[in-house]
Scaffold this motif. Structure first.
Motif, PDB file in Angstrom:
ATOM      1  N   MET A   1      52.786  -3.246  28.909  1.00  0.00           N
ATOM      2  CA  MET A   1      53.567  -3.388  27.674  1.00  0.00           C
ATOM      3  C   MET A   1      53.410  -4.778  27.065  1.00  0.00           C
ATOM      4  SD  MET A   1      56.916  -1.270  28.911  1.00  0.00           S
ATOM      5  CE  MET A   1      56.745   0.427  29.463  1.00  0.00           C
ATOM      6  N   CYS A   2      53.261  -5.781  27.906  1.00  0.00           N
ATOM      7  CA  CYS A   2      53.072  -7.145  27.402  1.00  0.00           C
ATOM      8  C   CYS A   2      51.792  -7.289  26.610  1.00  0.00           C
ATOM      9  CB  CYS A   2      53.079  -8.138  28.567  1.00  0.00           C
ATOM     10  SG  CYS A   2      54.736  -8.488  29.213  1.00  0.00           S
TER      11      CYS A   2
ATOM     12  N   TYR B   1      66.781   3.186  39.647  1.00  0.00           N
ATOM     13  CA  TYR B   1      66.235   1.879  39.328  1.00  0.00           C
ATOM     14  C   TYR B   1      65.987   1.057  40.583  1.00  0.00           C
ATOM     15  CZ  TYR B   1      67.862   2.858  34.572  1.00  0.00           C
ATOM     16  OH  TYR B   1      68.069   3.421  33.342  1.00  0.00           O
TER      17      TYR B   1
ATOM     18  N   SER C   1      53.722  -1.260  34.673  1.00  0.00           N
ATOM     19  CA  SER C   1      54.107  -0.983  33.284  1.00  0.00           C
ATOM     20  C   SER C   1      54.467  -2.240  32.505  1.00  0.00           C
ATOM     21  CB  SER C   1      55.268   0.019  33.242  1.00  0.00           C
ATOM     22  OG  SER C   1      56.388  -0.465  33.973  1.00  0.00           O
ATOM     23  N   ASN C   2      55.157  -3.188  33.139  1.00  0.00           N
ATOM     24  CA  ASN C   2      55.539  -4.411  32.422  1.00  0.00           C
ATOM     25  C   ASN C   2      54.314  -5.157  31.916  1.00  0.00           C
ATOM     26  OD1 ASN C   2      58.267  -3.961  32.718  1.00  0.00           O
ATOM     27  ND2 ASN C   2      58.464  -5.231  34.538  1.00  0.00           N
ATOM     28  N   ALA C   3      53.290  -5.235  32.751  1.00  0.00           N
ATOM     29  CA  ALA C   3      52.064  -5.927  32.347  1.00  0.00           C
ATOM     30  C   ALA C   3      51.371  -5.185  31.213  1.00  0.00           C
ATOM     31  CB  ALA C   3      51.121  -6.060  33.545  1.00  0.00           C
TER      32      ALA C   3
ATOM     33  N   TRP D   1      64.787   4.106  22.947  1.00  0.00           N
ATOM     34  CA  TRP D   1      63.330   4.045  23.125  1.00  0.00           C
ATOM     35  C   TRP D   1      62.591   4.534  21.880  1.00  0.00           C
ATOM     36  CZ3 TRP D   1      65.060   6.804  28.045  1.00  0.00           C
ATOM     37  CH2 TRP D   1      65.558   5.850  28.966  1.00  0.00           C
TER      38      TRP D   1
ATOM     39  N   PHE E   1      56.186  -0.967  22.996  1.00  0.00           N
ATOM     40  CA  PHE E   1      56.654  -1.243  24.362  1.00  0.00           C
ATOM     41  C   PHE E   1      57.921  -0.484  24.714  1.00  0.00           C
ATOM     42  CE2 PHE E   1      58.535  -5.169  22.363  1.00  0.00           C
ATOM     43  CZ  PHE E   1      59.866  -4.986  22.719  1.00  0.00           C
TER      44      PHE E   1
ATOM     45  N   ARG F   1      57.815   3.534  27.528  1.00  0.00           N
ATOM     46  CA  ARG F   1      58.696   3.827  28.661  1.00  0.00           C
ATOM     47  C   ARG F   1      58.823   5.336  28.874  1.00  0.00           C
ATOM     48  NH1 ARG F   1      61.543  -0.129  31.000  1.00  0.00           N
ATOM     49  NH2 ARG F   1      62.821   1.492  31.961  1.00  0.00           N
TER      50      ARG F   1
END
Length: 369
Positions: free
Chosen positions: A363-364, A195, A359-361, A262, A303, A307
């Motif tokens: 998934m949003c 991470y 990835s965060n963008a 997940w 979302f 992952r």
């Protein structure tokens, strides 16, 4: 109820104690006295046994004892904890049972107790193979103490070990990160979680690096991206497959408990700081369960599922929700595929390598469509 009709359940058990709070940590954990730990464990076992009626509908496929530092507990406390679990729940014979440990808190007696309790997977919080980086993070151990813990675990028969690693540590270089990766991979743990450090508000690191005078000591965005890309390349050399954004494993050793999260498998969180998902109701410890709307369930499916490197299944989406993925998210899917951030792979929609970087963008985009 017939055994075949029982539903799958994961258990998460939270131990909120540690020797010393790490500089970056915003988890619910704190130092404690022996008396406080004993009082908590007595209450925890009582809470576990209170789920006797609920347990009749389920069979447990995985258990994860996390924290905090569960290995701070005495051997007898771990044994009594699992006595309460087994007295209450039906545990599958092949269930994955994990405990988190920190180097410097493990003894041969504790490892023997873990094994006799049925624990078959160990997750060791290393973070770095460099002592200067460990000191900067506020860790209580050295790399040498990690090696002692790792070797002791192997000698006690543990054949499924995860090692946690952290990149983008203040002052860390790409070369230093790659050295950590190789030193750990050469040991051959079955699983590696890698991470990036996140600077969280309310932590000493936030005061120092988030908005303080030392923010420039953090690796830059491009350097952090290169670290992430080198993780896959290097671990690939050692036979590890990336099955989730930050998780790598030898074939067959993917963490089943995390895959359950997940995949939205039902789970029961027990103890301070734990969360639960049962019958599409979600809640944190001490809160009232909140029923998820169909829209919220579909959003979680997307979302959380994205992952995974395999992505999300159109067929499973339609079977679960009674609506086609393209009917609900067609506009977003076309946009993200057009930008090269998502791609089709048969029945699955998954992130591209470029999509993983943001990835965060991505998934949003699936929230509140």
């Amino acid at each position: 109820m017939a055994e075949a009709n029982k539903k799958e359940l994961e258990l998460y058990i939270h131990i909120p104690f540690c020797i010393k709070k790490c500089q970056y940590c915003d988890f619910l954990s704190a130092p404690s006295s022996k008396e406080e730990r004993q009082e908590y464990m007595t209450s925890l076992c009582r809470q576990i046994r209170s789920y006797g009626e609920l347990a009749k509908a389920y069979h447990v496929i995985s258990i994860f004892v996390g924290g905090g530092t569960p290995s701070i507990l005495e051997a007898v406390q771990i044994q009594r904890l699992f006595e309460a679990v087994r007295d209450t729940f039906r545990i599958d014979p092949g269930a994955e049972i994990t405990i988190e440990v920190n180097p410097g808190t493990v003894t041969e007696e504790k490892l023997t107790a873990f094994r006799s309790a049925g624990i078959n997977r160990m997750s060791i919080g290393l973070q770095s193979a460099k002592d200067e980086e460990l000191k900067r993070l506020g860790r209580i151990h050295t790399y040498g103490e990690f090696l002692d813990t790792y070797r002791m675990a192997r000698e006690k028969g543990f054949r499924n070990i995860n090692v946690d690693l952290m990149s983008a540590i203040p002052g860390q270089t790409e070369a230093g990160w790659e050295e950590t990766l190789r030193r750990v991979a050469e040991l051959g743990p079955e699983h590696i979680s890698a991470y990036s450090l996140i600077i969280e508000e309310g932590t000493p690191f936030y005061e120092k690096y988030g908005k303080g005078p030392c923010a420039g000591e953090l690796p830059g965005e491009e350097e952090e991206r290169r670290m992430y890309q080198s993780t896959k390349r290097i671990l690939d050399e050692y036979g590890y497959g990336r099955y989730e954004i930050s998780n790598y494993a030898f074939p067959g050793y993917e963490c089943r408990h995390n895959l359950g999260y997940w995949n939205r498998t039902e789970y029961l969180g027990i103890g301070t700081g734990a969360s639960s998902l049962l019958d599409n109701r979600r809640w944190d410890y001490g809160e009232e369960p909140a029923k998820l709307s169909l829209q919220e369930q579909m959003e979680e499916y997307m979302f959380l599922g994205l992952r995974k490197m395999e992505g999300v299944s159109r067929a499973k989406f339609e079977k679960t929700f009674g609506r086609g993925m393209d009917e609900v998210y067609g506009k977003v899917l076309r946009k993200m595929c057009g930008l090269g951030l998502l791609e089709e792979a048969g029945d699955f929609i998954r992130l591209t390598e470029r999509g993983i970087d943001v990835s965060n963008a991505v998934m949003c985009e699936f929230l509140h469509c």
